[in-house]
Structure formats: structure tokens, C-alpha cells
Design a protein around this motif. Structure first.
Motif, PDB file in Angstrom:
ATOM      1  N   TYR A   1      62.425  23.307  53.432  1.00  0.00           N
ATOM      2  CA  TYR A   1      61.829  23.285  54.769  1.00  0.00           C
ATOM      3  C   TYR A   1      60.901  24.485  54.946  1.00  0.00           C
ATOM      4  CZ  TYR A   1      65.132  27.031  55.714  1.00  0.00           C
ATOM      5  OH  TYR A   1      65.820  28.217  55.639  1.00  0.00           O
TER       6      TYR A   1
ATOM      7  N   GLY B   1      72.100  28.396  52.282  1.00  0.00           N
ATOM      8  CA  GLY B   1      71.230  27.226  52.314  1.00  0.00           C
ATOM      9  C   GLY B   1      71.342  26.521  50.976  1.00  0.00           C
TER      10      GLY B   1
ATOM     11  N   GLU C   1      74.661  24.811  50.185  1.00  0.00           N
ATOM     12  CA  GLU C   1      74.322  23.460  50.650  1.00  0.00           C
ATOM     13  C   GLU C   1      74.055  22.539  49.458  1.00  0.00           C
ATOM     14  OE1 GLU C   1      70.800  21.160  53.157  1.00  0.00           O
ATOM     15  OE2 GLU C   1      70.948  23.345  53.284  1.00  0.00           O
TER      16      GLU C   1
ATOM     17  N   GLU D   1      72.945  16.956  57.629  1.00  0.00           N
ATOM     18  CA  GLU D   1      73.138  16.442  58.979  1.00  0.00           C
ATOM     19  C   GLU D   1      74.061  15.221  58.978  1.00  0.00           C
ATOM     20  OE1 GLU D   1      69.610  18.942  58.838  1.00  0.00           O
ATOM     21  OE2 GLU D   1      70.294  17.264  57.607  1.00  0.00           O
TER      22      GLU D   1
ATOM     23  N   ASN E   1      72.092  30.651  58.177  1.00  0.00           N
ATOM     24  CA  ASN E   1      71.228  29.622  57.604  1.00  0.00           C
ATOM     25  C   ASN E   1      71.815  28.236  57.883  1.00  0.00           C
ATOM     26  OD1 ASN E   1      69.105  28.325  56.255  1.00  0.00           O
ATOM     27  ND2 ASN E   1      69.110  29.766  54.564  1.00  0.00           N
ATOM     28  N   ARG E   2      71.376  27.222  57.163  1.00  0.00           N
ATOM     29  CA  ARG E   2      71.672  25.835  57.532  1.00  0.00           C
ATOM     30  C   ARG E   2      73.165  25.511  57.533  1.00  0.00           C
ATOM     31  NH1 ARG E   2      68.255  21.594  57.259  1.00  0.00           N
ATOM     32  NH2 ARG E   2      69.614  20.456  55.814  1.00  0.00           N
TER      33      ARG E   2
ATOM     34  N   ARG F   1      75.663  25.446  60.576  1.00  0.00           N
ATOM     35  CA  ARG F   1      75.873  24.273  61.431  1.00  0.00           C
ATOM     36  C   ARG F   1      77.253  23.652  61.194  1.00  0.00           C
ATOM     37  NH1 ARG F   1      70.210  20.951  60.326  1.00  0.00           N
ATOM     38  NH2 ARG F   1      68.759  22.676  60.733  1.00  0.00           N
TER      39      ARG F   1
ATOM     40  N   ASP G   1      70.450  28.610  62.557  1.00  0.00           N
ATOM     41  CA  ASP G   1      69.595  28.659  61.369  1.00  0.00           C
ATOM     42  C   ASP G   1      68.241  29.312  61.654  1.00  0.00           C
ATOM     43  OD1 ASP G   1      68.581  26.644  62.923  1.00  0.00           O
ATOM     44  OD2 ASP G   1      68.902  25.036  61.462  1.00  0.00           O
TER      45      ASP G   1
END
Length: 386
Positions: A92, A215, A265, A281, A325-326, A329, A363
């Protein structure tokens, strides 16, 4: 001749002191600034007028009186200019426009589907241009750009090595500066994330903290005694490549058994493929909807994450570890496993006062820290001019 130079230097130093007082404690009157700084009232009045003329300070009119004349209060003009922060991730590009106090004015985010250097740079240009178009009219306009990247960055802003992008020796700072004509600051994204959380998030006021950016890879930003620790050559924080399995998987960095191969991730998505999931997600949605297989997978990732954090705790003895970071979540699904593993694997005396937090900025830690780099560069320049 020397005396003139000395006076100019003293004025620069005093201006910096006055501006810092306004930044940290406004609204303030001229008399209050004099009391806080120890500078006499005439000097403060002269320096404040210079800052007003430079559009950096505004007089907002009379405040409450304590018996005499009402004092005129001063504020820092946070809209005198604007900064752009960019978080260049592996999958991203995230960008924000902020004012000079770091408040977010606009945001941009786009997926990164290739790591081909020229294409990524064009996408960076596009993201920055979109943010530039919404900059309000202001005295200083765009003051600078800060960029966090997932790799080793030298003092000239060149990316020496970014294994998850397969980049080596990319002069990114030079390229961006030549294209946009403003100062550009580039740093490792985990360092930027640490700065973001320290300035605006969960790390405010905490002396010793380690930010763990989880991430596609894992990086860490190390803050000791409130200062970012960068190591002898400026490359500290590559703890995602800490070996936690001597005969483990092969990593792109050339090592084996690196922590990020088990707790990132990417590690999550590799294991989730057999369950039919390809995006973080979707996995979070499945966990929220009670999918026990996905919850078990998150729990396993949390344990691996905790194993690496325990090593960090044993080495640095921080006040807090902040997970960002991601993967932040997924706090609901990895948090307890990470904390329990750290408690088991770190020395009791070091764990006793430790807090494990998740990023308050979620994030956006790195992108906020990147914008802060640009703002800091502007203030250094301003203070040297006045």
C-alpha cells in the motif's frame, strides 16, 4: 565584527526559545512568555513581533485580567504551512496532509500491486500531487515531505536495502526533492511509527518505548530516554530479522528463521490460504463472526509475536512495547496471546512494570511520524533564519 555575529546568534537562540514556549504552552501573553523563558519583556515583545510578521504567531486579542490591563494572548499559527507524510508499505501507499501541529487535513491511500521502482515512484508522485491540490492558501504552502519506507535508509535518504520490496540503492529522497522542489526526509517506517506514537499516540510522555511495526514484514523503532535510537550507522531496529528458529525458513534477507517469517501479516496470510482467505480484512471479519479456525490462526500469530517481544523486553527493558501497523487491527484476536507469551518468556523483573499496548493511531503511526519529520525540518530551518 565578531560582536555582530554573536548578537545575531543570540537573537536566533532567543527566537527559538520564544517560539518553543508558544508551541508548547499557548495561549500565552508576552508577560507569561517572559516569565517562562527568563527573557526580558522588551526582548520578548520584539521577537514576538518578528514571529507575527513571519505569520508564525497570531495575536488573538485580550484574555482574562488578573487585576490590571487585560493581556493580549498569542497562539502558534498552525495553518501557516502544511506538511505531507507518506507511509510506503509493501502492499500500500498511505499519505496525509497535516498542518504544522500535525493535525490531519486530508488523506489518501492506494494499493501497491507492483514493486517495480519506476511504477512505485509514479504512484508516489500521484499520491503527493493529490494531497498538494487540497492545500489551503497559506504563507508557507507545502513546507516538506516525510516518507517512511520498509528498509535501511542512509543519511542521504537513499534506500540501501528493502528486502520485502526487493529494492537496493534507490535514491528516493533525491528523486522526490527534484520533482517537488521541497525538503524531503526519508526514514525507516518503524522509526517513523515510533515517532508518530511518541508525538501523537500511545507513547506520549513515555521515556523508553519500543514500537513494533507488524505488516508484511516486522520492523521496530527504538526510543530510549525520549530519543530515537538509530545505532552506530543509523540502521538499528531491524528486529524483524532476529533469528528465532536456527534451522527455520529462508528469509529474503539471506538469513534463516527470521521473526517476521512467523509473526507478520505475510505469515498470517500464508497460513490462511488453506482456509480460503487472502486478505487481512476478510480474516478479521471471519474472526468477528466466530470462525474458530481463523481465531486459532490469529492466536498462533500472537504467540509468535509475543516470543519476539519477550526477546526485546529482555534486551531493552522498556516501559512499554507498542504494537502497530496493519496487524494492530487484529488486537482483539492476537492481544491476549502476545501478552501471555511475553509474560512466560521474559524475565520477571523486566516484565513487572512492562505494558504492552496497541497503537493509538492504529495503522497511521508511520504516516503521522513521517509528516512530523517534515514539520521538524521546517522548524529547524525557521529557527536558524530568525
Amino acid at each position: 565584527m565578531q560582536k555582530t555575529g554573536d548578537l545575531a546568534l543570540v537573537k536566533k537562540i532567543n527566537t527559538a526559545i520564544v517560539l518553543e514556549a508558544v508551541l508548547k504552552n499557548a495561549p500565552l501573553s508576552r508577560a507569561q512568555i517572559s516569565e517562562r523563558t527568563g527573557l526580558n519583556k522588551a526582548t520578548v515583545s520584539s521577537l514576538i513581533q518578528d514571529l507575527i510578521d513571519s505569520h508564525l504567531v497570531v495575536d488573538i486579542g485580550p484574555g482574562q485580567s488578573s487585576g490590571g490591563r487585560k493581556p493580549y494572548l498569542l497562539l502558534f499559527n498552525s495553518r501557516a504551512g502544511y506538511a505531507i507524510g507518506i507511509d510506503l508499505g509493501v502492499n500500500y501507499i498511505r499519505g496525509i496532509l497535516t498542518d504544522l501541529e500535525g493535525a490531519v487535513i486530508a488523506e489518501q491511500e492506494l494499493p501497491l500491486r507492483t514493486h517495480e521502482v519506476d511504477t512505485v515512484q509514479q504512484q508516489l508522485f500521484s499520491c503527493i500531487n493529490k494531497l498538494k491540490t487540497v492545500i489551503p492558501e497559506s504563507p508557507y504552502g507545502l513546507v516538506g515531505i516525510g516518507i517512511g519506507v520498509p528498509g535501511l535508509v542512509d543519511e542521504k535518504g537513499s534506500i540501501l536495502y528493502a528486502p520485502n520490496l526487493a529494492w537496493k540503492h534507490i535514491p528516493l529522497q533525491k528523486t522526490i526533492e527534484e520533482h517537488f522542489g521541497v525538503p524531503v526526509t526519508i526514514d525507516n517506517e518503524a522509526n517513523a511509527g515510533a515517532q508518530g506514537e511518541q508525538r501523537f499516540g500511545a507513547g506520549r510522555g513515555i521515556a523508553n518505548q519500543i514500537y513494533v511495526s507488524v505488516g508484511i514484514g516486522i520492523g521496530t523503532g527504538i526510543i530510549l530516554n525520549k530519543e530515537l535510537y538509530k545505532g552506530a550507522a543509523g540502521f538499528s531496529g531491524e528486529l524483524g530479522h532476529l533469528s528465532i528458529d536456527v534451522n527455520g525458513k529462508q528469509c529474503r534477507c539471506g538469513n534463516q528463521g527470521c521473526w517476521e517469517l512467523y509473526a507478520s501479516e505475510k505469515a498470517l496470510l500464508e497460513q490462511a490460504e488453506s482456509l480460503g482467505y487472502t486478505e487481512l480484512e476478510a480474516l478479521i471479519d471471519a474472526a468477528e463472526n466466530g470462525d474458530e479456525r481463523v481465531r486459532a490462526l490469529f492466536h498462533s500469530i500472537g504467540e509468535w509475536l509475543g516470543a519476539g517481544i519477550a526477546n526485546i523486553v529482555n534486551v531493552f527493558n522498556p516501559d512499554v512495547v507498542i504494537i502497530g501497523n496493519r496487524m494492530s487491527r487484529a488486537e482483539a484476536w492476537i492481544g491476549s496471546a502476545a501478552r501471555e507469551t511475553v509474560a512466560k518468556r521474559s524475565l520477571g523483573q523486566l516484565h513487572e512494570r512492562l505494558r504492552i499496548l496497541f497503537a493509538e493511531l492504529n495503522d497511521q503511526s508511520a504516516v503521522r511520524g513521517a509528516a512530523y519529520y517534515a514539520i521538524s525540518h521546517f522548524f529547524i530551518k525557521i529557527k536558524s533564519v530568525h
